[in-house]
Motif scaffolding. Structure first.
Motif, PDB file in Angstrom:
ATOM      1  N   GLU A  51       0.843  -1.200   0.000  1.00  0.00           N
ATOM      2  CA  GLU A  51       0.000   0.000   0.000  1.00  0.00           C
ATOM      3  C   GLU A  51       0.876   1.248   0.000  1.00  0.00           C
ATOM      4  N   CYS A  52       1.990   1.194   0.743  1.00  0.00           N
ATOM      5  CA  CYS A  52       2.940   2.320   0.724  1.00  0.00           C
ATOM      6  C   CYS A  52       3.522   2.515  -0.674  1.00  0.00           C
ATOM      7  N   CYS A  53       3.874   1.405  -1.326  1.00  0.00           N
ATOM      8  CA  CYS A  53       4.413   1.487  -2.693  1.00  0.00           C
ATOM      9  C   CYS A  53       3.384   2.068  -3.659  1.00  0.00           C
ATOM     10  N   ARG A  54       2.114   1.717  -3.439  1.00  0.00           N
ATOM     11  CA  ARG A  54       1.059   2.133  -4.374  1.00  0.00           C
ATOM     12  C   ARG A  54       0.491   3.517  -4.074  1.00  0.00           C
ATOM     13  N   PHE A  80      11.238   4.658  -3.461  1.00  0.00           N
ATOM     14  CA  PHE A  80      10.743   3.617  -2.565  1.00  0.00           C
ATOM     15  C   PHE A  80       9.722   2.782  -3.330  1.00  0.00           C
ATOM     16  N   SER A  81      10.079   1.539  -3.590  1.00  0.00           N
ATOM     17  CA  SER A  81       9.197   0.623  -4.304  1.00  0.00           C
ATOM     18  C   SER A  81       9.694  -0.784  -4.010  1.00  0.00           C
ATOM     19  N   ASP A  82       9.345  -1.749  -4.847  1.00  0.00           N
ATOM     20  CA  ASP A  82       9.775  -3.126  -4.634  1.00  0.00           C
ATOM     21  C   ASP A  82       9.933  -3.807  -5.977  1.00  0.00           C
ATOM     22  N   ILE A  83      10.874  -4.754  -6.046  1.00  0.00           N
ATOM     23  CA  ILE A  83      11.079  -5.449  -7.323  1.00  0.00           C
ATOM     24  C   ILE A  83       9.863  -6.284  -7.715  1.00  0.00           C
ATOM     25  N   LEU A  84       9.022  -6.662  -6.746  1.00  0.00           N
ATOM     26  CA  LEU A  84       7.922  -7.595  -7.029  1.00  0.00           C
ATOM     27  C   LEU A  84       6.676  -6.930  -7.591  1.00  0.00           C
ATOM     28  N   VAL A  85       6.754  -5.635  -7.879  1.00  0.00           N
ATOM     29  CA  VAL A  85       5.613  -5.004  -8.567  1.00  0.00           C
ATOM     30  C   VAL A  85       5.491  -5.544  -9.996  1.00  0.00           C
ATOM     31  N   ILE A  86       6.586  -6.066 -10.562  1.00  0.00           N
ATOM     32  CA  ILE A  86       6.506  -6.625 -11.924  1.00  0.00           C
ATOM     33  C   ILE A  86       5.681  -7.915 -11.951  1.00  0.00           C
ATOM     34  N   PRO A  87       5.943  -8.908 -11.081  1.00  0.00           N
ATOM     35  CA  PRO A  87       5.048 -10.076 -11.062  1.00  0.00           C
ATOM     36  C   PRO A  87       3.592  -9.697 -10.798  1.00  0.00           C
ATOM     37  N   GLN A  88       3.362  -8.679  -9.964  1.00  0.00           N
ATOM     38  CA  GLN A  88       1.986  -8.216  -9.744  1.00  0.00           C
ATOM     39  C   GLN A  88       1.389  -7.707 -11.053  1.00  0.00           C
ATOM     40  N   ALA A  89       2.152  -6.914 -11.784  1.00  0.00           N
ATOM     41  CA  ALA A  89       1.665  -6.379 -13.060  1.00  0.00           C
ATOM     42  C   ALA A  89       1.421  -7.496 -14.077  1.00  0.00           C
ATOM     43  N   LEU A 130       1.507  -0.083 -13.583  1.00  0.00           N
ATOM     44  CA  LEU A 130       2.500   0.444 -12.653  1.00  0.00           C
ATOM     45  C   LEU A 130       2.523   1.977 -12.644  1.00  0.00           C
ATOM     46  N   ASP A 131       1.381   2.542 -12.973  1.00  0.00           N
ATOM     47  CA  ASP A 131       1.259   4.003 -13.020  1.00  0.00           C
ATOM     48  C   ASP A 131       1.615   4.651 -11.690  1.00  0.00           C
ATOM     49  N   TYR A 132       1.310   3.973 -10.574  1.00  0.00           N
ATOM     50  CA  TYR A 132       1.576   4.549  -9.253  1.00  0.00           C
ATOM     51  C   TYR A 132       3.072   4.763  -9.022  1.00  0.00           C
ATOM     52  N   VAL A 133       3.922   3.910  -9.641  1.00  0.00           N
ATOM     53  CA  VAL A 133       5.378   4.083  -9.500  1.00  0.00           C
ATOM     54  C   VAL A 133       5.820   5.354 -10.227  1.00  0.00           C
TER      55      VAL A 133
END
Length: 365
Positions: A51-54, A80-89, A130-133
């Motif tokens: 949620e912090c990343c988003r 501030f993000s995480d490498i695992l946003v790609i598998p989520q996408a 991944l617009d939030y990034v």
């Protein structure tokens, strides 16, 4: 879409990454925005990690915390993000479990499990997913007001693949090894898909305001020299070759690219030929040995103190920094100071501050 940002005041890391002579070594720290800082917990509150990343405002606040705490001592920020946003996408569910880490409730079990073909065939709209990034990057660039450059990043294809099949962190990499030794072609097809998403993702980060990018291959050290050449190296090379092309398509200039294949020092010679400007080193290689392997190639090194030195005495920290400065050639060219991996929990911020001060002092003398 062009953004207007204030002029850069401190471009030391950019000049170093381009191979220029500089006045001292630039410094940033992997995971510099994180849980070792008391203010991180205050800003995070009860929010879930993702949620912090988003939430661009929160991600931006967390990114800036170390820049503000260590004012004048850090030469770059990292979003501030995480490498695992790609598998989520890519359509997979990833949760962050308190005191355990990332968890995939339904990891990829085999090429025949149904989910594999869905992930492989999904048309990933990286701009939307991944617009939030990108929003967090643009907001952070504006808040930085040119103090230091902003780094964007992604996980390397091999490391992301491991998470997607293991379902989280692991000591034994049983599932990853099953895939590469039982289903090598299916593994390579998924690695290629991830690579293409990585290129698009990094390009859009640059469009949003990132001024350098890093590819984290945190688990490449689980591969042997021969399997590294099959399952990591080609996909790292794909990113370095195709990201500049994608940026050119978007009307954007090339930015410095950093690769960090942790634990793969056996491959350092070939990694120096992959097309990246900067190669990150872990603490398991001596700086002078790395410099010898590099030879006269115009590669900049990044790293590489053992993160555990920050639990030690001030004398130990000074000795470690002195060894790095000497090993990497004095700090006036070809070296970005960092740790050999991310900062670990329970480090006292004042000990990190001393480490940063020592790098400035010893590399500028």
């Amino acid at each position: 879409m062009a953004h207007e940002f204030e002029p850069l005041v401190n471009d030391l890391i950019l000049r170093t990454a381009r191979g220029e002579d500089v006045e001292r070594a630039p410094i940033w720290i992997m995971r510099q925005a994180g849980r070792y800082l008391p203010e991180y917990h205050e800003a995070k509150g009860n929010r879930d990690f993702f949620e912090c990343c988003r939430t661009p405002e929160i991600a931006s606040t967390l990114t800036l915390q170390p820049i503000e705490r260590f004012a004048g001592l850090l030469d770059a920020s990292i979003i501030f993000s995480d490498i695992l946003v790609i598998p989520q996408a890519m359509g997979m569910v990833v949760e962050m479990v308190e005191k355990k880490g990332p968890h995939f409730p339904d990891p990829l079990k085999s090429p025949d499990d149904g989910q594999y073909s869905k992930v492989l065939s999904k048309d990933v709209d990286v701009a939307v997913e991944l617009d939030y990034v990108y929003k967090a990057i643009t907001l952070t660039r504006k808040k930085l007001k040119g103090r230091v450059p902003l780094i964007g990043f992604c996980g390397a294809p091999w490391t992301l693949f491991c998470y997607m099949v293991e379902g989280g962190g692991t000591k034994f990499f049983i599932e990853s090894k099953k895939w590469i030794y039982r289903y090598p072609d299916a593994t390579k097809a998924l690695l290629q898909k991830i690579s293409e998403v990585c290129v698009e993702y990094l390009a859009l980060q640059v469009q949003a305001g990132a001024q350098l990018v890093q590819v984290f291959d945190s688990w490449s050290g689980e591969l042997s020299p021969s399997t590294f050449k099959k399952f990591s190296e080609p996909y790292l090379a794909y990113i370095s070759e195709n990201l500049p092309k994608k940026l050119a398509e978007l009307g954007l200039e090339r930015v410095p690219m950093i690769v960090f294949p942790k634990g793969s020092n056996y491959a350092l010679d070939s990694v120096c030929n992959l097309g990246y400007d900067v190669v990150g080193l872990d603490w398991l290689i001596d700086p002078a040995e790395a410099v010898k392997v590099r030879g006269d190639r115009k590669i900049v090194f990044q790293g590489n103190a053992d993160p555990g030195v920050l639990y030690g005495s001030r004398e130990s920290i000074s000795e470690t920094v002195k060894g790095m400065v000497e090993g990497f050639g004095g700090g006036k060219k070809g070296w970005i100071a960092n740790l050999g991996h991310g900062i670990t929990p329970f480090v006292k911020p004042e000990d990190l501050k001393f480490y940063l001060e020592e790098i400035q002092r010893l590399s500028s003398s």
